[in-house]
Structure formats: structure tokens, C-alpha cells
Design a protein around this motif. Structure first.
Motif, PDB file in Angstrom:
ATOM      1  N   VAL A   1      46.382  77.723  15.001  1.00 52.44           N
ATOM      2  CA  VAL A   1      47.218  77.659  16.196  1.00 52.44           C
ATOM      3  C   VAL A   1      48.669  77.376  15.807  1.00 52.44           C
ATOM      4  N   GLU A   2      48.875  76.470  14.842  1.00 56.48           N
ATOM      5  CA  GLU A   2      50.238  76.220  14.365  1.00 56.48           C
ATOM      6  C   GLU A   2      50.855  77.495  13.784  1.00 56.48           C
ATOM      7  N   SER A  59      40.213  74.362  22.763  1.00 51.48           N
ATOM      8  CA  SER A  59      38.983  74.849  22.135  1.00 51.48           C
ATOM      9  C   SER A  59      38.902  74.380  20.694  1.00 51.48           C
ATOM     10  N   PHE A  60      37.670  74.365  20.154  1.00 46.64           N
ATOM     11  CA  PHE A  60      37.445  74.027  18.755  1.00 46.64           C
ATOM     12  C   PHE A  60      37.701  75.216  17.832  1.00 46.64           C
ATOM     13  N   THR A  74      50.320  71.613  29.798  1.00 52.35           N
ATOM     14  CA  THR A  74      48.929  72.079  29.767  1.00 52.35           C
ATOM     15  C   THR A  74      48.039  70.895  29.388  1.00 52.35           C
ATOM     16  N   GLY A  75      46.740  71.049  29.628  1.00 52.50           N
ATOM     17  CA  GLY A  75      45.841  69.917  29.397  1.00 52.50           C
ATOM     18  C   GLY A  75      46.234  68.727  30.249  1.00 52.50           C
ATOM     19  N   TRP A 117      27.632  67.374  21.205  1.00 54.68           N
ATOM     20  CA  TRP A 117      28.834  68.196  21.084  1.00 54.68           C
ATOM     21  C   TRP A 117      28.537  69.690  21.055  1.00 54.68           C
ATOM     22  N   GLY A 118      27.345  70.067  20.561  1.00 53.77           N
ATOM     23  CA  GLY A 118      26.986  71.472  20.520  1.00 53.77           C
ATOM     24  C   GLY A 118      27.808  72.304  19.559  1.00 53.77           C
ATOM     25  N   ALA A 119      28.430  71.679  18.567  1.00 56.22           N
ATOM     26  CA  ALA A 119      29.271  72.391  17.598  1.00 56.22           C
ATOM     27  C   ALA A 119      28.973  71.837  16.207  1.00 56.22           C
TER      28      ALA A 119
END
Length: 280
Positions: free
Chosen positions: A109-110, A71-72, A7-8, A222-224
């Protein structure tokens, strides 16, 4: 060895993972949102980790997955990992050095991977050397204006991250391991700029940018806002507590990790070519 899904696969690390696996003659499939635009030497299948229902074709007959969550936040990761666990046996997750922080999406996620029933290995790189490509326009103008010039980083070449991922995917003894990956040396951000200038044959000066100014600029890009705050805190912390250096790459691969100067030489064209974007 069974089929491996990457992926990625069109990103900075994933494309090297896919290519290195293909060069080794392994059975590889790449997941991408737009196969028509991917230029990879492997089978490419359309799919999106944030849309788990789209993953079935990519996961068919897959034994191992190189997983990069895109995703962040960890929103949707539970569903994607559940879908992976229905098909695959193990995951190599590209996480981050800060994953021990419960407030980090990497931590979540981990956690989801751990409870999935999959065999797992976590790769926890520190700073990516490739992120300094963000200075390319400024390097061409001869001055890099950025905050925390004395922040000392042990930046890692994306090829080394990929090489470790390939090693872990293709050899035994890594189940349940969390590997912290770094480059072989520390350089301050100002020193990184000097090295890039030396490699491309251009004198480049560092100019310290006030954090308040950087915060406004990076939030617009970045918008975050929460990610910007985290980045600024991290860079500030490396002024007084430099980023750790590990020998993990050398231990796993049997050769030294690539230096920042080597990374800069590999990407010299990006700092030398005229920008295709208007200067900000």
C-alpha cells in the motif's frame, strides 16, 4: 485549509482523527459504509474503499485524506488510491512499523501511494494498546491465558496516533516522512495484564498459553492463518528483542506519549463491565 476526508472514521483511530479535526474547527468529511450507524461530529458520507466507484461523492472538493486501508491484503488498493489521486493533493497513511517488509500488505500500500503522485506521509505505529481489549473477558474472570507473556511491547494509545495524524494533516514539513510511533515505555504482556488489574482494582493472573493452542484459537477468530502466523512470530521475537521505543510522539506533539496505564484508565469500563458475549 481545504476539506479533509477521514477514512476508517468509525474505527479506533479514525473516530479520534475526525473528532479532533472537528474540535479544531476544520472542514472534515468522514467516509463510512453505513452513515446511519455512525455517531460522528462531522459530515458523514457513504462509501467503501474496496469499491472505488463509490468514492466520488466523498472525494468531491477534498484536499487531504487520512487513509486507513481496511484489509489484510492490498487487493483493490491500487484502484482506490488512483481514485483518491484524481481529487486530493496529499495522503496521510496509517501504515505499520513492519511496512519495510516486502511481504507485508502495508509495504505494498505504501508503494502504491508513493507512485500515485500524491504528497504523502506514512504513520508507522507499533503495537496498539487497544488490542488488549481482546483480554477483557479473561480479565473479568481473573486469569489471562495468552502466549509469550515475556514479550515486551511499547504499546501506543490510539489517541496519540490520531493526534499525530491531525498534526501532520494540519501543518507543513511532513511530506515524504515515515514516522515510527510508539508508546513511551516497554511492558511485557504479563506486565500489561498486571497494570490493567491494578487500574480496575482486580487481581489478574497471567497464564502462559502454548503457541500451538493460541494458533488454533486465533485462526478460528481471525480467519486469516497467515496473519495469525505473523502475529505469533512477532510476539515471540519480542521476548528476546523487545519492541523499539521512539520519541516521535513527543517530538511532534510537544508532550510525552500517553502511558499504557493512562490507556487502561481510559478503557477501565470495558474491563469492568459484564461481557455482552458468551465466554469462550
Amino acid at each position: 485549509m481545504g476539506k479533509i476526508l477521514v477514512t476508517g472514521a468509525t474505527g479506533n483511530v479514525g473516530r479520534h482523527v475526525a473528532s479532533q479535526l472537528a474540535e479544531a474547527g476544520l472542514d472534515v468529511r468522514a467516509l463510512t459504509r453505513d452513515p446511519g450507524r455512525a455517531t460522528l461530529p462531522v459530515q458523514t458520507v457513504r462509501g467503501d474503499l474496496t469499491a472505488p466507484e463509490s468514492l466520488e461523492p466523498a472525494l468531491r472538493d477534498v484536499e487531504s485524506v487520512f487513509l486507513l486501508w481496511p484489509s489484510f491484503t492490498a487487493d483493490g488498493a491500487d484502484e482506490a488510491i488512483t481514485a483518491i489521486a484524481k481529487h486530493a493533493r496529499r495522503v496521510v497513511l496509517l501504515s505499520a512499523h513492519g511496512a519495510d517488509d516486502p511481504g507485508s500488505h502495508y509495504h505494498e500500500v505504501e508503494r502504491l501511494v508513493r507512485r500515485s503522485g500524491l504528497g504523502w506521509t506514512f504513520l508507522r505505529p507499533g503495537g496498539f494498546a487497544v488490542n488488549t481489549l481482546g483480554w477483557a473477558d479473561q480479565v473479568r474472570r481473573g486469569v489471562v491465558r495468552w502466549p509469550y507473556g515475556q514479550a515486551a511491547r511499547s504499546l501506543i494509545h490510539e489517541k496519540d496516533i490520531a493526534a499525530v495524524a491531525v498534526h501532520v494533516l494540519t501543518s507543513a514539513g511532513h511530506n515524504g516522512a515515515a514516522y515510527v510511533l510508539t508508546g513511551p515505555e516497554r511492558l511485557t504482556q504479563a506486565e500489561q495484564v498486571r497494570v490493567i488489574g491494578e487500574v480496575v482494582g482486580r487481581e489478574v493472573r497471567w497464564e502462559e498459553q502454548p503457541p500451538e493452542e493460541a494458533r488454533e484459537l486465533l485462526t478460528a477468530i481471525w480467519g486469516a492463518p497467515e496473519f495469525v502466523e505473523s502475529a505469533l512470530r512477532t510476539w515471540e521475537s519480542f521476548v528476546t528483542a523487545p519492541e523499539v521505543v521512539t520519541d516521535t510522539v513527543e517530538r511532534l506533539l510537544g508532550r510525552p506519549a500517553l502511558t499504557f496505564r493512562q490507556w487502561a484508565a481510559d478503557h477501565a469500563a470495558a474491563f469492568s463491565a459484564p461481557s455482552s458475549q458468551p465466554s469462550s
